[in-house]
Design an enzyme around this catalytic site. Structure first.
Site, short mmCIF file in Angstrom:
data_model
loop_
_atom_site.label_atom_id
_atom_site.label_comp_id
_atom_site.label_asym_id
_atom_site.label_seq_id
_atom_site.Cartn_x
_atom_site.Cartn_y
_atom_site.Cartn_z
N TYR A 61 18.84 14.77 56.39
CA TYR A 61 18.35 13.82 55.39
C TYR A 61 17.16 13.00 55.82
O TYR A 61 16.60 12.27 55.02
CB TYR A 61 19.50 12.90 54.95
CG TYR A 61 20.60 13.71 54.30
CD1 TYR A 61 20.47 14.13 52.98
CD2 TYR A 61 21.72 14.09 55.01
CE1 TYR A 61 21.46 14.91 52.40
CE2 TYR A 61 22.71 14.87 54.43
CZ TYR A 61 22.57 15.28 53.12
OH TYR A 61 23.52 16.05 52.55
N LYS A 93 49.08 39.12 51.62
CA LYS A 93 47.76 39.30 51.02
C LYS A 93 47.45 38.12 50.11
O LYS A 93 48.36 37.49 49.56
CB LYS A 93 47.70 40.59 50.19
CG LYS A 93 47.87 41.83 51.02
CD LYS A 93 47.78 43.05 50.15
CE LYS A 93 48.00 44.31 50.99
NZ LYS A 93 48.00 45.51 50.18
N HIS A 103 25.62 20.78 45.68
CA HIS A 103 25.31 19.99 46.86
C HIS A 103 23.90 19.40 46.80
O HIS A 103 23.60 18.42 47.49
CB HIS A 103 25.50 20.83 48.13
CG HIS A 103 25.76 20.02 49.35
ND1 HIS A 103 26.97 19.41 49.59
CD2 HIS A 103 24.96 19.70 50.39
CE1 HIS A 103 26.91 18.76 50.74
NE2 HIS A 103 25.70 18.92 51.26
#
Length: 183
Positions: free
Chosen positions: A166, A46, A130
């Site tokens: 972009y 886990k 970002h």
């Protein structure tokens, strides 16, 4: 604030900036060749927390040299002086540019909360770290920087990523392009 300045002026990813050392800084450029990543720690099958480590960049193309302005370099030098004083005061030593006040690596997720508070205090919406990288890319594209150059500066392994995210062509420019068909 130096972290944000570098993000806007280099387009580097948060993990790349957090992995920078003083050896990566030159008067005219920064060299990006590694990144800080968050890795899960497992115990008995886990997840038992997370650890930070410095690893290779996202791709081979992510290793790059990004030019910086004299003003950016001067800010980095001011940061270095402040950081040296802090290290003496707090009793730690590191070559990392950005660390906690004990010299440990910053967790990119924790920085998100810090930036949220900074933006809230300034009354400016926060869209994630970002957004600074995106600002860098879109400003260069809007100023006519060639797609290949932009992709190289941003460390994209595929130029189509650069073009997709972009390069935003204004509607007026599209209309002018169509008008050339009837000329």
């Amino acid at each position: 604030l130096v972290l944000i300045l570098l993000a806007i002026n280099t387009g580097a990813r948060i993990g790349e900036l957090l992995a920078l050392t003083y050896d990566d800084i030159y008067p005219d450029k920064i060299v990006i060749n590694k990144q800080v990543i968050t890795k899960p720690v497992f115990k008995d099958g886990k997840t038992d927390g997370y650890e930070l480590s410095i690893e290779d960049t996202k791709s081979e193309n992510s290793v790059r040299s990004v030019p910086i302005t004299e003003e950016t370099y001067n800010e980095l030098e001011q940061h270095r002086k402040w950081h040296q004083e802090e290290m003496l005061e707090k009793g730690y030593r590191t070559n990392q540019l950005f660390t906690t006040n004990t010299g440990r690596l910053h967790d990119p997720r924790s920085l998100r909360h810090t930036l949220d508070r900074l933006h809230e205090d300034a009354g400016v919406p926060q869209y994630g770290f970002h957004v600074y990288r995106h600002t860098f890319g879109t400003k260069l594209a809007a100023n006519g920087v060639a797609l290949q150059t932009l992709a190289s500066l941003m460390g994209h392994s595929d130029i189509s990523v650069t073009a997709k995210y972009y390069i935003n062509i204004p509607a007026a420019e599209k209309i002018e392009a169509i008008k050339t068909l009837s000329a």
